[in-house]
Motif scaffolding. Sequence first.
Motif, mmCIF file in Angstrom:
data_model
loop_
_atom_site.group_PDB
_atom_site.id
_atom_site.type_symbol
_atom_site.label_atom_id
_atom_site.label_comp_id
_atom_site.label_asym_id
_atom_site.label_seq_id
_atom_site.Cartn_x
_atom_site.Cartn_y
_atom_site.Cartn_z
ATOM 1 N N ARG A 1 86.265 -34.936 -43.369
ATOM 2 C CA ARG A 1 85.494 -33.774 -43.794
ATOM 3 C C ARG A 1 84.830 -33.087 -42.638
ATOM 4 N NH1 ARG A 1 85.002 -29.711 -45.691
ATOM 5 N NH2 ARG A 1 83.574 -28.987 -47.280
ATOM 6 N N THR A 2 84.279 -33.549 -41.575
ATOM 7 C CA THR A 2 83.665 -33.142 -40.477
ATOM 8 C C THR A 2 84.722 -32.091 -39.679
ATOM 9 O OG1 THR A 2 83.602 -35.128 -39.371
ATOM 10 C CG2 THR A 2 81.618 -34.114 -40.374
ATOM 11 N N GLU A 3 85.783 -33.099 -39.308
ATOM 12 C CA GLU A 3 86.987 -32.366 -38.832
ATOM 13 C C GLU A 3 87.456 -31.145 -39.475
ATOM 14 O OE1 GLU A 3 89.937 -35.268 -38.460
ATOM 15 O OE2 GLU A 3 88.952 -36.389 -36.572
ATOM 16 N N GLU A 4 87.439 -31.127 -41.066
ATOM 17 C CA GLU A 4 87.689 -29.909 -41.576
ATOM 18 C C GLU A 4 86.833 -28.999 -41.360
ATOM 19 O OE1 GLU A 4 88.000 -31.347 -45.565
ATOM 20 O OE2 GLU A 4 90.019 -32.173 -45.541
ATOM 21 N N LEU A 5 85.659 -29.067 -40.885
ATOM 22 C CA LEU A 5 84.557 -28.213 -40.917
ATOM 23 C C LEU A 5 84.555 -27.842 -39.348
ATOM 24 C CD1 LEU A 5 81.734 -29.961 -42.944
ATOM 25 C CD2 LEU A 5 82.827 -27.864 -43.683
ATOM 26 N N GLY A 6 85.375 -28.484 -38.609
ATOM 27 C CA GLY A 6 85.456 -27.955 -37.113
ATOM 28 C C GLY A 6 84.675 -28.632 -36.220
ATOM 29 N N TYR A 7 84.067 -29.818 -36.607
ATOM 30 C CA TYR A 7 83.404 -30.626 -35.849
ATOM 31 C C TYR A 7 84.183 -32.047 -35.148
ATOM 32 C CZ TYR A 7 79.589 -27.837 -37.527
ATOM 33 O OH TYR A 7 78.918 -26.678 -37.813
ATOM 34 N N HIS A 8 83.890 -32.559 -33.969
ATOM 35 C CA HIS A 8 84.351 -33.716 -33.779
ATOM 36 C C HIS A 8 83.348 -34.712 -33.517
ATOM 37 C CE1 HIS A 8 85.826 -36.721 -30.727
ATOM 38 N NE2 HIS A 8 86.576 -36.874 -31.546
ATOM 39 N N ILE A 9 83.271 -35.886 -34.247
ATOM 40 C CA ILE A 9 82.267 -36.917 -34.069
ATOM 41 C C ILE A 9 82.738 -38.045 -33.215
ATOM 42 C CG2 ILE A 9 80.933 -38.619 -35.300
ATOM 43 C CD1 ILE A 9 80.908 -36.897 -38.033
ATOM 44 N N ALA A 10 82.047 -38.222 -32.062
ATOM 45 C CA ALA A 10 82.629 -39.183 -30.952
ATOM 46 C C ALA A 10 81.895 -40.461 -31.294
ATOM 47 C CB ALA A 10 81.859 -38.515 -29.521
ATOM 48 N N GLY A 11 80.614 -40.503 -32.110
ATOM 49 C CA GLY A 11 79.897 -41.786 -32.052
ATOM 50 C C GLY A 11 79.161 -41.541 -33.340
ATOM 51 N N MET A 12 78.847 -42.769 -33.842
ATOM 52 C CA MET A 12 77.880 -42.995 -34.994
ATOM 53 C C MET A 12 76.898 -44.000 -34.599
ATOM 54 S SD MET A 12 79.815 -44.712 -38.062
ATOM 55 C CE MET A 12 78.301 -44.726 -39.096
ATOM 56 N N ALA A 13 75.710 -43.943 -35.719
ATOM 57 C CA ALA A 13 74.756 -45.145 -35.535
ATOM 58 C C ALA A 13 74.412 -45.150 -37.295
ATOM 59 C CB ALA A 13 73.609 -44.561 -35.009
ATOM 60 N N PRO A 14 74.848 -46.420 -37.839
ATOM 61 C CA PRO A 14 74.495 -46.617 -39.109
ATOM 62 C C PRO A 14 72.906 -47.156 -39.280
ATOM 63 C CG PRO A 14 75.768 -48.287 -38.428
ATOM 64 C CD PRO A 14 75.532 -47.245 -37.306
ATOM 65 N N PHE A 15 72.347 -46.749 -40.368
ATOM 66 C CA PHE A 15 70.795 -47.084 -40.505
ATOM 67 C C PHE A 15 70.717 -47.132 -41.901
ATOM 68 C CE2 PHE A 15 66.615 -44.552 -41.700
ATOM 69 C CZ PHE A 15 66.095 -45.711 -41.356
ATOM 70 N N GLY A 16 69.831 -48.284 -42.145
ATOM 71 C CA GLY A 16 69.594 -48.806 -43.529
ATOM 72 C C GLY A 16 68.279 -49.230 -43.681
ATOM 73 N N VAL A 17 67.697 -49.467 -45.008
ATOM 74 C CA VAL A 17 66.599 -50.012 -45.152
ATOM 75 C C VAL A 17 67.008 -51.140 -46.247
ATOM 76 C CG1 VAL A 17 65.052 -47.908 -44.847
ATOM 77 C CG2 VAL A 17 65.988 -48.430 -47.240
ATOM 78 N N SER A 18 66.093 -52.396 -45.983
ATOM 79 C CA SER A 18 66.370 -53.399 -47.105
ATOM 80 C C SER A 18 68.008 -53.953 -47.025
ATOM 81 C CB SER A 18 65.721 -53.213 -48.422
ATOM 82 O OG SER A 18 65.497 -54.228 -48.986
ATOM 83 N N ALA A 19 68.401 -53.723 -48.225
ATOM 84 C CA ALA A 19 69.763 -54.166 -48.405
ATOM 85 C C ALA A 19 70.672 -53.199 -47.525
ATOM 86 C CB ALA A 19 70.321 -54.118 -50.029
ATOM 87 N N GLY A 20 70.496 -51.983 -47.551
ATOM 88 C CA GLY A 20 71.251 -51.090 -46.693
ATOM 89 C C GLY A 20 71.202 -51.290 -45.231
ATOM 90 N N GLY A 21 69.974 -52.057 -44.984
ATOM 91 C CA GLY A 21 70.102 -52.373 -43.433
ATOM 92 C C GLY A 21 71.250 -53.473 -43.282
#
Length: 299
Positions: free
Chosen positions: A133-153
């Motif tokens: 989706r971000t590529e369709e919007l014209g952005y290139h994501i080079a890296g990411m960081a997942p972040f979560g709380v409790s079970a999401g962590g």
Amino acid sequence: EERNICSGVSCQRIDKDLSAGKCTGATGKVAGTRSTCAVFSDQNYENENGNQYDLYIPAGLDRTQDQNLILYIHGGSFNSGSKADGETWCRYYAAQGYITASVDYTLQMHGKDASVYQMNKEIENAVRAIRQRTEELGYHIAGMAPFGVSAGGTLAMNLAYNGNSAIPVRFVFQVAAPTYFEPSEWTLLMKVDKLASEHDFCKMMTGKELEDYTQEIQKISPAGIVSDDSVPSLIAYGRIDHCVPVNQKNYLMEAYLFHDVPYDYIEFPKSNHGMYNDPDKLQEFLEKSLEYAERYFAA
């Protein structure tokens, strides 16, 4: 509601602190202020239960430069919560210039099979969809960081340590997450989910019918899959957590030390699982997360 007894870090109180401007970011922008960003709500990704994600794009983001993603994964004992819980967090990090997203995933105790394996796969599919989706919007994501709380962590760490992310994970950060699912430590969660035995707990968490769950429990537990290649990790826990056993953070830090994984641990000394009695430590955690972003997204 009994089901929500361990529904994760009390984002309600943290959201109040953020929205009230009690926490600021590296740019000096007040967290929670509705800095201009485009919000793409209810975006689809591949899964069998209609789960979706919300995407936040900061205004004025340069399409000619590589960008980075912070993915929020909500908590709720694996049986409650929603992507809406992540709005304040996503706006906070978007105000610092990062593309952000918050994702729903299939929950337990709602009449559907929902093992941790399935949740892991759904999160991976969501990341793949976000990249497209971000590529369709014209952005290139080079890296990411997942972040979560409790079970999401837990799910954030599983994404980071499994090595199956469509976008390279540069670091992971979490608050009050379970790290190892040895059933003898999870009697409270078993009670909340009305499970009669440790076998039933293991079956629910793994989605498998086995006599010996030792190996499977290790595979779904962040502390069990930390390796020499694991990414830097920022973690926070309340000293008097009433839902996540105190040993859980120790399992994780022992694994970090054994595998020489860079990490920082921030303790909330006055807080239980809600993490709402130490606003100074919340500010420290937010500042440290932005330090991680500056350091590891640039690497």
